[in-house]
Design a protein around this motif. Structure first.
Motif, short mmCIF file in Angstrom:
data_model
loop_
_atom_site.label_atom_id
_atom_site.label_comp_id
_atom_site.label_asym_id
_atom_site.label_seq_id
_atom_site.Cartn_x
_atom_site.Cartn_y
_atom_site.Cartn_z
N LEU A 99 0.84 -1.20 0.00
CA LEU A 99 0.00 0.00 0.00
C LEU A 99 0.87 1.24 0.00
N PHE A 100 0.47 2.24 -0.80
CA PHE A 100 1.25 3.45 -0.97
C PHE A 100 0.35 4.68 -0.80
N GLY A 101 0.08 5.05 0.43
CA GLY A 101 -0.66 6.28 0.69
C GLY A 101 -2.15 6.21 0.40
N ILE A 102 -2.82 5.17 0.92
CA ILE A 102 -4.26 5.02 0.69
C ILE A 102 -5.04 6.03 1.53
N ASP A 103 -5.94 6.75 0.88
CA ASP A 103 -6.90 7.63 1.56
C ASP A 103 -8.31 7.10 1.32
N LEU A 104 -9.08 7.03 2.38
CA LEU A 104 -10.44 6.49 2.28
C LEU A 104 -11.27 7.12 3.38
N GLN A 105 -12.51 7.46 3.03
CA GLN A 105 -13.42 8.06 4.00
C GLN A 105 -14.79 7.41 3.86
N VAL A 106 -15.38 7.03 4.98
CA VAL A 106 -16.69 6.39 4.97
C VAL A 106 -17.57 7.11 5.99
N GLU A 107 -18.72 7.59 5.52
CA GLU A 107 -19.66 8.29 6.40
C GLU A 107 -20.66 7.30 7.01
N GLN A 108 -21.25 7.71 8.11
CA GLN A 108 -22.26 6.89 8.77
C GLN A 108 -23.40 6.58 7.81
N GLY A 109 -23.75 5.29 7.69
CA GLY A 109 -24.87 4.87 6.86
C GLY A 109 -24.54 4.68 5.40
N GLU A 110 -23.30 4.93 5.00
CA GLU A 110 -22.90 4.77 3.60
C GLU A 110 -22.57 3.32 3.27
N VAL A 111 -22.69 3.00 1.97
CA VAL A 111 -22.15 1.76 1.42
C VAL A 111 -21.04 2.16 0.45
N VAL A 112 -19.84 1.69 0.73
CA VAL A 112 -18.66 2.07 -0.05
C VAL A 112 -17.98 0.80 -0.54
N THR A 113 -17.46 0.82 -1.76
CA THR A 113 -16.76 -0.35 -2.29
C THR A 113 -15.27 -0.09 -2.41
N LEU A 114 -14.52 -1.17 -2.36
CA LEU A 114 -13.11 -1.18 -2.76
C LEU A 114 -13.04 -2.05 -4.01
N LEU A 115 -12.60 -1.45 -5.11
CA LEU A 115 -12.56 -2.14 -6.39
C LEU A 115 -11.12 -2.25 -6.89
N GLY A 116 -10.90 -3.23 -7.75
CA GLY A 116 -9.58 -3.42 -8.34
C GLY A 116 -9.36 -4.88 -8.65
N ARG A 117 -8.43 -5.14 -9.54
CA ARG A 117 -8.10 -6.52 -9.87
C ARG A 117 -7.45 -7.19 -8.66
N ASN A 118 -7.32 -8.50 -8.74
CA ASN A 118 -6.63 -9.24 -7.69
C ASN A 118 -5.19 -8.77 -7.58
N GLY A 119 -4.71 -8.65 -6.34
CA GLY A 119 -3.33 -8.25 -6.11
C GLY A 119 -3.09 -6.77 -6.12
N MET A 120 -4.14 -5.96 -6.12
CA MET A 120 -3.98 -4.51 -6.18
C MET A 120 -4.00 -3.83 -4.82
N GLY A 121 -4.22 -4.62 -3.74
CA GLY A 121 -4.15 -4.04 -2.41
C GLY A 121 -5.44 -4.04 -1.62
#
Length: 236
Positions: A20-42
Motif C-alpha cells: 500500500l502506498f498512501g491510501i486515503d479512504l473516508q466512509v460516512e455513517q450509513g454509507e455503502v462504499v466499495t473497494l474495487l480493483g483486480r486481484n493483487g492490487m491491495g
C-alpha cells in the motif's frame, strides 16, 4: 461531523514487500462504499489493516474519531468493526446456533439490535439448520451463517469480502437481497466484490485501487459515466 472511518496516507505490506502506498479512504455513517480493483492490487491488505491484522508502516486509521491503527485485531473488533471474510471461516465443529450466539454483542447501540431471532428471520434456512454443525452446511448456508455471525456483534461498520463469491445464482440473489435489507437498516458497509454492475446499483461511492494506490474515487453516477475506468482498472 466526524466521519465514521477515515484512512489517511495508509502504507504497509508484508515484511520488506510494500503493498500500500498512501491510501486515503473516508466512509460516512450509513454509507455503502466499495473497494474495487483486480486481484493483487491491495484490497485485501487494506481490509487487513482496517481490522488490525496488518500493522501499517505509515499513515493513520481513525474510527469514530479515534485512532485504531496501532490496536490489535480483537481490540478493533470490540470497537465495532465486523467482517464477513472471504472463505467464510465459520467454526465447523460448532452448531449454527452456537456460531451465532458466541459472537453476540451490543456494540452499536441501535434501537433495533440484531438478535438470534432477527437473524433467523433474515435467514430462515439457518433456523431450520440451527442444530446442525457448521461443517454440515452448504456453501450458501455457510455464507448466510458468516453474515449472521457478523450481524450478531451489532457492529458500527460491516466489511464484506467477496460475500457472493462461488455461490449458486439463486443463493447469490438471496445474499444481494440481504445486503439491500442491511442498507435499508442503516448499516455502514464496505464491500469488496467482483459483480461490478450490482455494486453500482447498491453502493454510494467507490474507490478503485491499482498497485496499492487510489486511482479513482467517486459515486456510482461518476463510475457509469466513465466506462473506460472499468476497462482500464477492472477488466480481466
Amino acid at each position: 461531523m466526524t466521519s465514521l472511518l477515515q484512512v489517511k496516507g495508509l502504507a504497509g505490506g508484508y515484511g520488506s514487500s510494500q503493498v500500500l502506498f498512501g491510501i486515503d479512504l473516508q466512509v460516512e455513517q450509513g454509507e455503502v462504499v466499495t473497494l474495487l480493483g483486480r486481484n493483487g492490487m491491495g484490497k485485501t491488505t487494506t481490509l487487513r489493516s482496517l481490522l488490525g491484522l496488518n500493522r501499517p508502516t505509515a499513515g493513520e486509521i481513525l474510527f469514530r474519531g479515534q485512532p485504531i491503527h496501532a490496536l490489535s485485531a480483537d481490540a478493533v473488533a470490540r470497537r465495532g468493526i465486523a467482517i464477513v471474510p472471504e472463505g467464510r471461516q465459520i467454526f465447523k465443529n460448532l452448531s449454527v446456533e452456537e456460531n451465532l450466539v458466541a459472537f453476540a454483542a451490543r456494540r452499536n447501540g441501535h434501537a433495533s439490535p440484531w438478535t438470534l431471532e432477527r437473524v433467523y428471520q433474515q435467514f430462515p434456512r439457518l433456523q431450520e439448520r440451527r442444530h446442525n454443525g457448521g461443517g454440515q452446511l452448504s456453501g450458501g448456508e455457510q455464507q448466510m451463517l458468516a453474515i449472521g455471525r457478523a450481524l450478531m456483534t451489532n457492529p458500527h461498520l460491516l466489511i464484506l469480502d467477496e460475500a457472493t463469491e462461488g455461490l449458486a445464482p439463486l443463493i447469490r440473489e438471496e445474499i444481494w437481497s440481504c445486503l439491500k435489507d442491511l442498507r435499508a437498516y442503516g448499516l455502514t458497509i464496505i464491500v469488496v466484490d467482483k459483480y461490478i454492475k450490482r455494486l453500482i446499483g447498491f453502493a454510494d461511492r467507490h474507490t478503485i485501487l491499482e498497485k496499492g494506490r487510489v486511482v479513482w474515487q467517486g459515486d456510482s453516477a461518476g463510475l457509469v459515466a466513465q466506462p473506460e475506468l472499468l476497462e482500464r482498472y477492472l477488466s480481466v
